[in-house]
Motif scaffolding. Sequence first.
Motif, PDB file in Angstrom:
ATOM      1  N   ARG A   1       0.486  -0.968   0.105  1.00 32.31           N
ATOM      2  CA  ARG A   1      -0.096  -0.047   0.007  1.00 32.31           C
ATOM      3  C   ARG A   1       0.589   1.254  -0.284  1.00 32.31           C
ATOM      4  NH1 ARG A   1      -1.988   3.889   2.887  1.00 32.31           N
ATOM      5  NH2 ARG A   1      -0.839   2.987   5.195  1.00 32.31           N
ATOM      6  N   ILE A   2       2.161   1.257   0.686  1.00 33.12           N
ATOM      7  CA  ILE A   2       2.573   2.625   0.659  1.00 33.12           C
ATOM      8  C   ILE A   2       3.323   2.616  -0.702  1.00 33.12           C
ATOM      9  CG2 ILE A   2       5.018   3.399   2.104  1.00 33.12           C
ATOM     10  CD1 ILE A   2       4.085   2.499   4.498  1.00 33.12           C
ATOM     11  N   MET A   3       4.407   1.615  -0.861  1.00 30.39           N
ATOM     12  CA  MET A   3       4.503   2.076  -2.141  1.00 30.39           C
ATOM     13  C   MET A   3       3.759   1.751  -3.835  1.00 30.39           C
ATOM     14  SD  MET A   3       7.278   0.800  -2.539  1.00 30.39           S
ATOM     15  CE  MET A   3       7.841   0.790  -4.647  1.00 30.39           C
ATOM     16  N   ARG A   4       2.358   1.944  -3.561  1.00 30.15           N
ATOM     17  CA  ARG A   4       1.492   1.924  -4.771  1.00 30.15           C
ATOM     18  C   ARG A   4       1.279   3.653  -4.026  1.00 30.15           C
ATOM     19  NH1 ARG A   4      -0.939  -3.171  -6.553  1.00 30.15           N
ATOM     20  NH2 ARG A   4       1.352  -4.007  -7.030  1.00 30.15           N
ATOM     21  N   GLU A   5       1.262   3.702  -3.124  1.00 32.65           N
ATOM     22  CA  GLU A   5       0.002   4.960  -2.657  1.00 32.65           C
ATOM     23  C   GLU A   5       1.570   6.202  -2.922  1.00 32.65           C
ATOM     24  OE1 GLU A   5      -1.118   5.251   1.373  1.00 32.65           O
ATOM     25  OE2 GLU A   5      -2.938   4.147   0.512  1.00 32.65           O
ATOM     26  N   ALA A   6       2.401   6.427  -3.271  1.00 30.13           N
ATOM     27  CA  ALA A   6       3.882   7.367  -3.535  1.00 30.13           C
ATOM     28  C   ALA A   6       3.711   7.510  -4.843  1.00 30.13           C
ATOM     29  CB  ALA A   6       4.670   6.139  -3.447  1.00 30.13           C
TER      30      ALA A   6
ATOM     31  N   GLU B   1      12.490  10.627   0.961  1.00 30.74           N
ATOM     32  CA  GLU B   1      12.424   9.779   1.837  1.00 30.74           C
ATOM     33  C   GLU B   1      11.675   9.366   3.122  1.00 30.74           C
ATOM     34  OE1 GLU B   1      15.807  11.178   4.948  1.00 30.74           O
ATOM     35  OE2 GLU B   1      16.120  12.418   3.299  1.00 30.74           O
ATOM     36  N   ARG B   2      10.797  10.412   3.226  1.00 29.91           N
ATOM     37  CA  ARG B   2       9.765   9.680   4.326  1.00 29.91           C
ATOM     38  C   ARG B   2       9.139   9.187   4.087  1.00 29.91           C
ATOM     39  NH1 ARG B   2       5.781  13.326   5.506  1.00 29.91           N
ATOM     40  NH2 ARG B   2       5.548  14.695   3.513  1.00 29.91           N
ATOM     41  N   GLU B   3       8.791   8.268   2.786  1.00 29.01           N
ATOM     42  CA  GLU B   3       8.056   7.655   2.359  1.00 29.01           C
ATOM     43  C   GLU B   3       9.197   5.693   2.755  1.00 29.01           C
ATOM     44  OE1 GLU B   3       5.079   9.177  -1.046  1.00 29.01           O
ATOM     45  OE2 GLU B   3       7.132   9.173  -1.654  1.00 29.01           O
ATOM     46  N   GLY B   4      10.311   6.460   2.179  1.00 28.90           N
ATOM     47  CA  GLY B   4      10.907   5.080   2.551  1.00 28.90           C
ATOM     48  C   GLY B   4      10.808   4.915   3.621  1.00 28.90           C
ATOM     49  N   LYS B   5      11.621   5.951   4.782  1.00 26.96           N
ATOM     50  CA  LYS B   5      11.333   5.676   5.940  1.00 26.96           C
ATOM     51  C   LYS B   5       9.977   4.891   6.567  1.00 26.96           C
ATOM     52  CE  LYS B   5      15.229   8.900   6.933  1.00 26.96           C
ATOM     53  NZ  LYS B   5      15.595   9.642   7.887  1.00 26.96           N
ATOM     54  N   ARG B   6       9.418   4.857   5.648  1.00 25.63           N
ATOM     55  CA  ARG B   6       7.327   4.241   6.260  1.00 25.63           C
ATOM     56  C   ARG B   6       7.810   3.161   6.609  1.00 25.63           C
ATOM     57  NH1 ARG B   6       2.951   6.890   4.082  1.00 25.63           N
ATOM     58  NH2 ARG B   6       1.773   4.885   4.727  1.00 25.63           N
ATOM     59  N   LEU B   7       8.343   2.528   4.665  1.00 26.52           N
ATOM     60  CA  LEU B   7       8.763   1.580   4.757  1.00 26.52           C
ATOM     61  C   LEU B   7       9.919   0.875   5.214  1.00 26.52           C
ATOM     62  CD1 LEU B   7       8.976   1.466   1.206  1.00 26.52           C
ATOM     63  CD2 LEU B   7       7.366  -0.127   2.322  1.00 26.52           C
ATOM     64  N   LEU B   8      10.710   1.077   5.823  1.00 21.77           N
ATOM     65  CA  LEU B   8      11.882   0.687   6.762  1.00 21.77           C
ATOM     66  C   LEU B   8      11.139   0.787   8.496  1.00 21.77           C
ATOM     67  CD1 LEU B   8      14.992   2.929   6.018  1.00 21.77           C
ATOM     68  CD2 LEU B   8      14.220   1.123   4.853  1.00 21.77           C
ATOM     69  N   ALA B   9      10.554   1.713   8.674  1.00 23.02           N
ATOM     70  CA  ALA B   9       9.737   1.148   9.988  1.00 23.02           C
ATOM     71  C   ALA B   9       9.248   0.444  10.022  1.00 23.02           C
ATOM     72  CB  ALA B   9       9.366   2.513  10.444  1.00 23.02           C
ATOM     73  N   LEU B  10       8.183   0.055   9.094  1.00 21.73           N
ATOM     74  CA  LEU B  10       7.043  -1.268   9.398  1.00 21.73           C
ATOM     75  C   LEU B  10       7.883  -2.365   9.477  1.00 21.73           C
ATOM     76  CD1 LEU B  10       3.871  -1.943   8.672  1.00 21.73           C
ATOM     77  CD2 LEU B  10       5.080  -2.226   5.631  1.00 21.73           C
ATOM     78  N   TYR B  11       9.574  -2.135   8.491  1.00 21.61           N
ATOM     79  CA  TYR B  11       9.856  -3.756   9.098  1.00 21.61           C
ATOM     80  C   TYR B  11      10.102  -3.974  10.316  1.00 21.61           C
ATOM     81  CZ  TYR B  11       8.465  -5.556   4.965  1.00 21.61           C
ATOM     82  OH  TYR B  11       7.265  -5.880   3.572  1.00 21.61           O
ATOM     83  N   GLY B  12      10.414  -2.834  10.547  1.00 18.84           N
ATOM     84  CA  GLY B  12      10.994  -3.157  12.268  1.00 18.84           C
ATOM     85  C   GLY B  12      12.251  -2.182  12.060  1.00 18.84           C
ATOM     86  N   ILE B  13      13.442  -1.497  11.588  1.00 18.02           N
ATOM     87  CA  ILE B  13      14.714  -0.967  11.193  1.00 18.02           C
ATOM     88  C   ILE B  13      13.890   0.985  11.660  1.00 18.02           C
ATOM     89  CG2 ILE B  13      15.686  -0.277   9.923  1.00 18.02           C
ATOM     90  CD1 ILE B  13      15.110  -2.140   7.240  1.00 18.02           C
ATOM     91  N   PRO B  14      14.991   1.158  12.615  1.00 16.84           N
ATOM     92  CA  PRO B  14      15.020   2.115  13.371  1.00 16.84           C
ATOM     93  C   PRO B  14      15.098   3.367  11.931  1.00 16.84           C
ATOM     94  CG  PRO B  14      16.350   1.051  14.924  1.00 16.84           C
ATOM     95  CD  PRO B  14      15.763  -0.079  13.138  1.00 16.84           C
ATOM     96  N   VAL B  15      14.608   4.138  12.483  1.00 13.58           N
ATOM     97  CA  VAL B  15      14.615   5.671  11.828  1.00 13.58           C
ATOM     98  C   VAL B  15      14.614   6.680  11.739  1.00 13.58           C
ATOM     99  CG1 VAL B  15      13.558   4.035   8.890  1.00 13.58           C
ATOM    100  CG2 VAL B  15      12.469   5.500  11.326  1.00 13.58           C
ATOM    101  N   THR B  16      15.519   7.758  12.141  1.00 13.56           N
ATOM    102  CA  THR B  16      15.187   9.127  12.471  1.00 13.56           C
ATOM    103  C   THR B  16      13.822   9.928  12.863  1.00 13.56           C
ATOM    104  OG1 THR B  16      15.749  10.103  10.515  1.00 13.56           O
ATOM    105  CG2 THR B  16      17.928   9.797  11.869  1.00 13.56           C
ATOM    106  N   ARG B  17      13.509  10.680  14.212  1.00 16.44           N
ATOM    107  CA  ARG B  17      12.223  11.122  14.038  1.00 16.44           C
ATOM    108  C   ARG B  17      12.741  12.461  13.257  1.00 16.44           C
ATOM    109  NH1 ARG B  17      11.411  13.096  19.696  1.00 16.44           N
ATOM    110  NH2 ARG B  17      13.827  13.420  19.179  1.00 16.44           N
ATOM    111  N   GLU B  18      11.109  12.463  12.249  1.00 12.54           N
ATOM    112  CA  GLU B  18      10.997  13.581  12.042  1.00 12.54           C
ATOM    113  C   GLU B  18       9.665  14.000  11.190  1.00 12.54           C
ATOM    114  OE1 GLU B  18      13.603  11.619   8.923  1.00 12.54           O
ATOM    115  OE2 GLU B  18      12.028  11.336   7.576  1.00 12.54           O
ATOM    116  N   ALA B  19       9.580  15.312  10.509  1.00 13.35           N
ATOM    117  CA  ALA B  19       8.670  16.253   9.853  1.00 13.35           C
ATOM    118  C   ALA B  19       8.463  17.037   8.802  1.00 13.35           C
ATOM    119  CB  ALA B  19       7.559  16.712  11.090  1.00 13.35           C
TER     120      ALA B  19
END
Length: 736
Positions: free
Chosen positions: A506-511, A518-536
């Motif tokens: 869904r994340i890929m298709r909505e892009a 970078e934020r969309e990519g990090k959403r994928l990483l976080a989904l799989y449990g890979i720690p990412v930086t806090r950002e907005a």
Amino acid sequence: MQVDRVLQQDHLQQGTAGRISQLFRPESVAIVGASQKGGFATEILTNIKKWGFSGEVVAVNPRYTQIAGVPCHPSLKAIPHPVGLAMVAIPSKAIPEVLEDCEAAGVRAIQIISSGFAEQAGEGESKQRWLMEWAARTGIPVVGPNCFGLMNAANQLMAVPLDFHTMKAGGISSILQSGTLVYSLIVPLLARGIGIGRVVTVGNEACLDVADFIDYFVDEEETRVITSYCEQIRRPVEFIKACERAADKGKPIVMIKVGRSEKARQAALAHTGSLVGSDVAIDAVLKRLGVIRVDTVDDLIETAVALCSTKRPRGRRVAFASFSGTAAGILSDVADSYGIEFPPLPAPAKARLERVFPEFGNVGNPLDLTAQGGYDTHIIDESLSTLATCGAYDMIIWGRGFPSCLDMGSALGKALRRAAAAAPEVVFPILSLAGGHFYSSLDPKDPMIEPKAEFNGMPFLQGLAPGLKALSALMGYAEFQRGRKPGDHLSAQWGRRSACYSEALRIMREAKDDVLTEREGKRLLALYGIPVTREALATRGDEAARIARTLDFPVVMKVESAEIVHKTDVGGVILNISSAEKAAEAFEQIMASARSHRPEAKIAGVVVQEMAKSGPEIMLGATFDPQFGPVIAFGLGGIWVEALNDVQVLLPPFDAADVQLAIGRLRGASVLRSARGGAKADLEGLADCIVKFGTLCTDLADEIGEIDINPVILSASGTGLVAVDCLVTKKKLTGA
């Protein structure tokens, strides 16, 4: 055409091995296209007759009644006995009529030597499509077209157009997409007295391919080593399954796989693609399957010879002995490049040898017995016995000057036998420094009592470089077999997806764009449990200031635009922002710079991100092979990724233990292990991160074009890590 091929292969899979057997063990052979004028077909006929194939041999040509003393019939249907194998060498336009004749006559297997099919554009492709459809409909196994013949030394079926000086049945079987390789590989082996098993040239692989023949040779008792020259792997899953079966039975495969290319490296957008290259998937798959990949025919020959050994070394501890100090010196210089090390002699062993060596001798490893040792049986015996029984070595190489038989009735031969008997677990290769002609004796004036060209279950090896590489491959294959995990079959994992797949899709298709932000990519990483930086994301200066206050200073700010991949190139990144006021200023500066450099780009705003604390940096990425899927690569990251080119590659699925072993193979591993006394990096956390990343890439193999995390920063405290920057591109549609 590939779809047609898959359907046809599915139709033929059941009972394929039984049908392939007809190619190598036919009760009779018919040569279609033989002529009294000569040619390929006639040469094949002559060879089959010369070498004494035990079955019936006939020719098919309506112009003659006999060719080279062999009965000739106008058609296959006219042959008065069943035909096991038809070898067809006629113009391609006449093939359909002959195949219909084969079907009517009940021919059990066919090899088409003729060219003029898919190797030629246009009409050739349609001819091959018709051939595939015919084979699928009839179920008759067809090898080729555009090939060179086949051989079975066991029953003297020499169905190739060129002759041999000698023939010996043995355990090296070959699958070749080259006619030249039949002779480049087989003739040198036979010249050294090394026997061959079955040899097949597969040509265009319209119906039967490399995977089929690997699978068949796995069950051939006489075949001990499978060799291959391969230009393409047409059916990846079936290839993987066949190689896994070979590994299960301990039957090594040695392969030249051509097709290394730089074009994909130059075209790659992400760091990973440019670093690992387009051939990395093949390398990773072959390594995972235990297939030994070599680059030259010399290496193919020597590696196959080494793997004929009836024994497998327990480790990589190697000793070398010879009558030459020169050999020992050269060996010490080059062995490291082939992954071979020579551990020093244990103190008791060294002391024992020093008692028998002449004063001018140098006792060590490699061991120079000196010229005097050639005349002193006590030195020979003590040297080989000591090396064999001291418990420090898994392999003891005896070095010689040039290829020749060894007299096992000589003092050296007897000493080698005693040493091998005293240490049955040690492998004893015989290696000549030079390659070339294999001589019947070392010295023509010395009569040979018991000449041998193999020892301790292994034929003699030739050439220092090919020989050392071959022995390294033998040790590597033994390591591969020891490290295999029960049930760890790549084919069993094919197509599996994790619980995160649906949300990730869904994340890929909505892009909206081809390159994820970078934020969309990090959403994928976080989904799989890979720690990412806090950002907005901030769209105004005051909003950037507000976001910055919610994070710990200093912060970093980056332009967000799917059209700006390399942000630093446009002044789109500012580090170490220490206050809300400076964050507002940085917003205006980044927007102005980005618009100046890329006025056409759509800019969403500026990301305000917590700034990760310094620590070892890792690059983590993947490339996606159209046949084999994702290949994961990692190494020291940040600005050093291209400079060092220190990358390890893994093929999913893998576990944390696999990653830890790969980390240890990095040249920069000491940096991660804090060689200078700093805190040890969180390597367990890194291994877990890479495993999760492998799962992400496996799930989205059909969606992602490239993915690159650079860097992942490991905490300087030794616990934790964070993904700082991420690039993800969507896979381009075929034909787009």
